[in-house]
Design an enzyme around this catalytic site. Structure first.
Site, PDB file in Angstrom:
ATOM      1  N   GLY A  90       0.817  -1.209   0.000  1.00 40.10           N
ATOM      2  CA  GLY A  90       0.000   0.000   0.000  1.00 40.10           C
ATOM      3  C   GLY A  90       0.848   1.256   0.000  1.00 40.10           C
ATOM      4  CG  ASP A  91       3.253   2.363   3.394  1.00 34.90           C
ATOM      5  OD1 ASP A  91       2.604   3.371   3.687  1.00 34.90           O
ATOM      6  OD2 ASP A  91       3.477   1.444   4.196  1.00 34.90           O
ATOM      7  CB  SER A  92       5.388   0.264  -2.519  1.00 36.57           C
ATOM      8  OG  SER A  92       6.288  -0.077  -1.484  1.00 36.57           O
ATOM      9  CG  LEU A  93       0.402  -0.219  -4.902  1.00 33.41           C
ATOM     10  CD1 LEU A  93      -0.922  -0.905  -4.606  1.00 33.41           C
ATOM     11  CD2 LEU A  93       0.706  -0.267  -6.392  1.00 33.41           C
ATOM     12  CB  ALA A  98       5.700   5.771  -2.794  1.00 32.54           C
TER      13      ALA A  98
END
Length: 401
Positions: free
Chosen positions: A172-175, A177
């Site tokens: 979720g964080d990487s998406l 970002a």
């Protein structure tokens, strides 16, 4: 690769004020493609990512070596007036500011977009948060795992016999970002026409929602709600993970009619492709469980290497379940340089993923791993802002750097 390339974003300056994953991964993506990323960190402990990760050889966070790569570390206490003033001076010289604090935080620090844009109208500000900058949930603390749940991903991940699972990485964080970096590049392109920057609002739950395929219209039009299905997609067969005689697992994707015909031939069962029970996509989907059992019975009698050779010769799509050791030893990974080794001042070298996507003429690169805390503070204050020794000493005395 063009070894002389500085990357397509060379010449752009990014001021990263975030921490943990969602903001810093956005900065990593931009830095990988050549941007000069100045990362502001708390003078006392720095980004918490410096402490994350199960394995910490020589006390070094391997996670930080990746997410902090290609960045210049500058200590700056954003909770002090002096630190806030320093950040505003750096933002005045930046093309992009990245932050992932709870909405309203930078406004309290005197660094709202309106205030920063008054000094730098061309500034693009990427704001990554759990719920976005407005709406009734915007003030809630938001983390990647919660965004994955509310965006719909968690519910469909895992086996139907168990509670919803997580993916094993901070997806979720990487998406969020990644969408933040994409939005920044779009805003830079628009700036070429208008001369003005803008805010890029990337919410974790919406970044996850963006990848949820047709789940929303499926419900709106038919009332159907997708459920957890483990290793398969319902009615798409054969496409599953199958066992081998030597204990490996190989994914075979042969759900298309022509590909299934090739698989049937490789299995020595060409008649399967002509049988009304399996000859069409719909028929195979209706008999998914029994077809998977047929394929699994065949693969279980073969060692993985033998199975892979047969599938490759038969032009049937397949892939073994890779872990880090498999990636490090795989010939295709090596040929493409998908994993590289980066010089590290304490660990010698650190292996990590390369820069993706690949550009043919001006590729990005990993120039250095996550740096020691504050290792670029003096350089940035003196060279980039032109502060003299007395001014730097005053900032240190005030606890700002």
């Amino acid at each position: 690769m063009n070894e002389k390339s500085h990357g397509p974003l060379h010449g752009l300056r990014v001021l990263e004020m975030g921490q943990l994953i969602a903001g810093p991964f956005c900065g990593q993506l931009l830095g990988d493609l050549g941007a000069d990323v100045i990362k502001l960190e708390d003078p006392a402990k720095g980004d918490p990512m410096r402490e994350w990760g199960r394995e910490r050889p020589e006390g070094e966070s391997l996670w930080w070596s990746v997410v902090g790569r290609n960045k210049r570390s500058v200590t700056c206490n954003l909770r002090t007036p002096e630190g806030q003033a320093l950040a505003r001076r750096l933002a005045a010289k930046a093309d992009i500011v990245v932050e992932n604090f709870r909405p309203g935080t930078v406004e309290r620090w005197g660094m709202s977009y309106e205030e920063l844009a008054a000094e730098n109208p061309r500034l693009v500000m990427v704001r990554v948060s759990g719920y976005g900058q407005d709406g009734p949930y915007s003030q809630r603390p938001g983390y990647g795992s919660i965004g994955e749940a509310m965006g719909g991903l968690r519910y469909v991940v895992g086996d139907p016999s168990t509670p919803p699972s997580r993916t094993g990485i901070s997806i979720g964080d990487s998406l969020a970002a990644t969408f933040g970096a994409l939005g920044a590049l779009a805003a830079l392109q628009e700036r070429e026409r208008t001369g003005r920057g803008q805010v890029v609002d990337s919410a974790i739950f919406e970044a996850v929602l963006a990848l949820m395929e047709s789940t929303v219209p499926e419900f709106q039009q038919t009332g159907y709600v997708r459920e957890r299905t483990g290793a398969i997609l319902p009615n798409v067969a054969p496409s599953n993970v199958y066992p081998t005689a030597d204990g490996a697992w190989v994914l075979i994707a042969a759900n298309q009619d022509t590909v299934f015909r090739r698989l049937a031939a490789v299995m020595g069962r060409p008649e399967l492709a002509d049988s009304p029970a399996y000859s069409t996509h719909g028929a195979r989907g209706e008999r998914q469980e029994e077809l998977d059992a047929l394929v699994a019975e065949w693969t279980a009698g073969l060692d993985a290497a033998v199975l892979e050779k047969m599938l490759e010769d038969g032009a049937v799509p397949f892939g073994r379940m890779f872990r880090a050791p498999d990636m490090m030893n795989d010939e295709h990974y090596r040929a493409r340089g998908s994993i590289i080794e980066v010089a590290h001042e304490r660990l010698g070298t650190v292996a990590m993923q390369n820069v993706f996507p690949r550009l043919s003429r001006s590729p990005g690169s990993v120039r250095w791993p996550g740096p020691p805390l504050g290792s670029h503070t003096d350089e940035v204050l003196a060279r980039d802002l032109g502060l003299d020794d007395d001014e730097v000493a005053q900032l240190r005395a005030a606890g700002a750097v």
